[in-house]
Design an enzyme around this catalytic site. Structure first.
Site, PDB file in Angstrom:
ATOM      1  N   HIS A 154       7.731   5.915   8.131  1.00 13.17           N
ATOM      2  CA  HIS A 154       7.782   4.975   9.253  1.00 13.17           C
ATOM      3  C   HIS A 154       8.606   5.501  10.427  1.00 13.17           C
ATOM      4  CE1 HIS A 154       5.710   1.872   7.089  1.00 13.17           C
ATOM      5  NE2 HIS A 154       6.634   1.794   6.149  1.00 13.17           N
ATOM      6  N   ASP A 190       0.937   5.336   0.421  1.00 14.11           N
ATOM      7  CA  ASP A 190       1.923   4.265   0.281  1.00 14.11           C
ATOM      8  C   ASP A 190       1.224   2.944   0.621  1.00 14.11           C
ATOM      9  OD1 ASP A 190       5.205   3.877   0.510  1.00 14.11           O
ATOM     10  OD2 ASP A 190       4.118   2.467   1.786  1.00 14.11           O
ATOM     11  N   HIS A 192       2.160   0.718   2.692  1.00 12.21           N
ATOM     12  CA  HIS A 192       2.248   0.482   4.125  1.00 12.21           C
ATOM     13  C   HIS A 192       1.808   1.716   4.910  1.00 12.21           C
ATOM     14  CE1 HIS A 192       5.343  -2.105   2.198  1.00 12.21           C
ATOM     15  NE2 HIS A 192       4.821  -3.006   3.009  1.00 12.21           N
ATOM     16  N   ASP A 279       4.762   1.573  -4.175  1.00 14.21           N
ATOM     17  CA  ASP A 279       4.719   0.151  -3.851  1.00 14.21           C
ATOM     18  C   ASP A 279       3.289  -0.397  -3.886  1.00 14.21           C
ATOM     19  OD1 ASP A 279       4.092   1.681  -1.651  1.00 14.21           O
ATOM     20  OD2 ASP A 279       5.415   0.637  -0.259  1.00 14.21           O
TER      21      ASP A 279
END
Length: 338
Positions: A154, A190, A192, A279
């Protein structure tokens, strides 16, 4: 498979984050790394390769900010970790400001990513772990794993967010390019979307970015990762986003990953960097996919079958009790293919 992690990465330990309108315990805890180390049999200390590979990806002023922010926060009389509360709206004046609050907003895109006293040290050694894995792969290892904590995907060239401060996947990819690999691919799996990675390579044709992730229409980071985003300028066509709905199981995820791997094969990459987040597991507390522990070996075997020299960097995964087994399962898929 060689594995790399520096104990100094455990020092990064913010106390809390702002989430869903209130303060809560910080989810990206040192316990994540401890769980992975126990399940995977430990890791080697990476060599300190210095900061050149970091500033090859990140803005030098941003790097200085990460180093200086805790002291500036304390000098302003603030207790605890530095957390932003004001952000510049797109198009506002890019003023040169030196107040810590202005700088926190300038170099962050959310309030879930505090900067604590040991954040720079942890992020620096997270990057060194990624570089160590990259260099052993460049030297002939088929694959290597960097336990990157804090994670990275990110973080953009000049901003932090999503628990990420330095973009370890981008640092690894750029290190590959600087070592002479003509084309590098990043596969981000991932939950996200890796908005920072996408931003860094958005206008470049030498690094292909493919991501399988939750639909940003309903999930963080919202403003990046939609299916129509494919790069601009020289990078037009070098970004591939494959968003999936809540409840995605192995079948849907594996099909999307296969599409990403096919695109990477067409791109002709000589090195693959995998941003791996666990995740996507069915019990993750902040995510909504339905992968099972046994599924990770399947996904990894598919990636290994592509036959590319592969650097695996750890991203998310917040169900600490299951995290070690999920990461060990993923790495076992590479071992089985070897």
């Amino acid at each position: 498979m060689k594995r790399f992690f520096a104990p100094a990465q455990l020092g990064h330990a913010p106390a809390r984050e702002l989430h869903n309108g209130g303060f809560t315990a910080y989810a990206e805890t040192p316990a994540r790394a401890d769980a992975i180390l126990r399940a995977t049999g430990g890791a080697e200390q990476p060599e300190d390769r210095g900061g050149a590979a970091i500033v090859a990806v990140h803005d030098a002023d941003y790097v200085r900010f990460l180093k200086d922010a805790p002291a500036m926060w304390a000098a302003a009389g603030r207790p605890g970790d530095a957390i932003p509360y004001v952000f510049p709206v797109v198009g506002r004046r890019p003023l040169k400001l030196d107040r810590i609050d202005a700088l926190m907003g300038r170099y962050s895109f959310d309030a879930t990513t505090p900067i604590a006293r040991e954040t720079w040290t942890g992020a620096y050694w997270s990057a060194q772990s990624a570089l160590a894995a990259t260099h052993v792969v460049l030297e002939g290892e088929r694959a290597a794993f960097a336990l990157c904590r804090p994670p990275g995907h990110h973080a953009g060239r000049d901003y932090c967010g999503g628990y990420c401060h330095l973009n370890v996947a981008a640092i690894a990819a750029q290190a590959g390019r600087d070592a002479g690999v003509a084309r590098v691919a990043i596969l981000d799996i991932d939950y996200h979307h890796g908005n920072g990675t996408q931003d860094i390579f958005w206008e470049r044709s030498d690094v292909f970015y493919a991501s399988v992730h939750a639909d940003p229409a309903s999930d963080y980071p919202f403003y990046w990762g939609h299916a129509d985003e494919s790069g601009e300028g020289d990078g037009a066509g070098a970004t591939l986003n494959l968003p999936l709905p809540h409840g995605a199981t192995l079948a849907a995820f594996r099909a999307a990953q296969a599409e990403a791997l096919a695109a990477i094969a067409r791109f002709g990459a000589g090195l693959l960097v995998v941003s791996f987040g666990a995740d996507t597991w069915e019990g993750d507390p902040i995510s909504h996919f339905a992968l099972k522990t046994a599924d990770y070996a399947v996904l990894a075997a598919d990636i290994a079958a592509a036959g590319l020299p592969t650097v695996i960097v750890m991203e998310g995964g917040y169900a600490v009790d299951a995290l070690g087994a999920n990461v060990a399962g993923f790495l076992s898929g590479f071992d089985a293919e070897g």
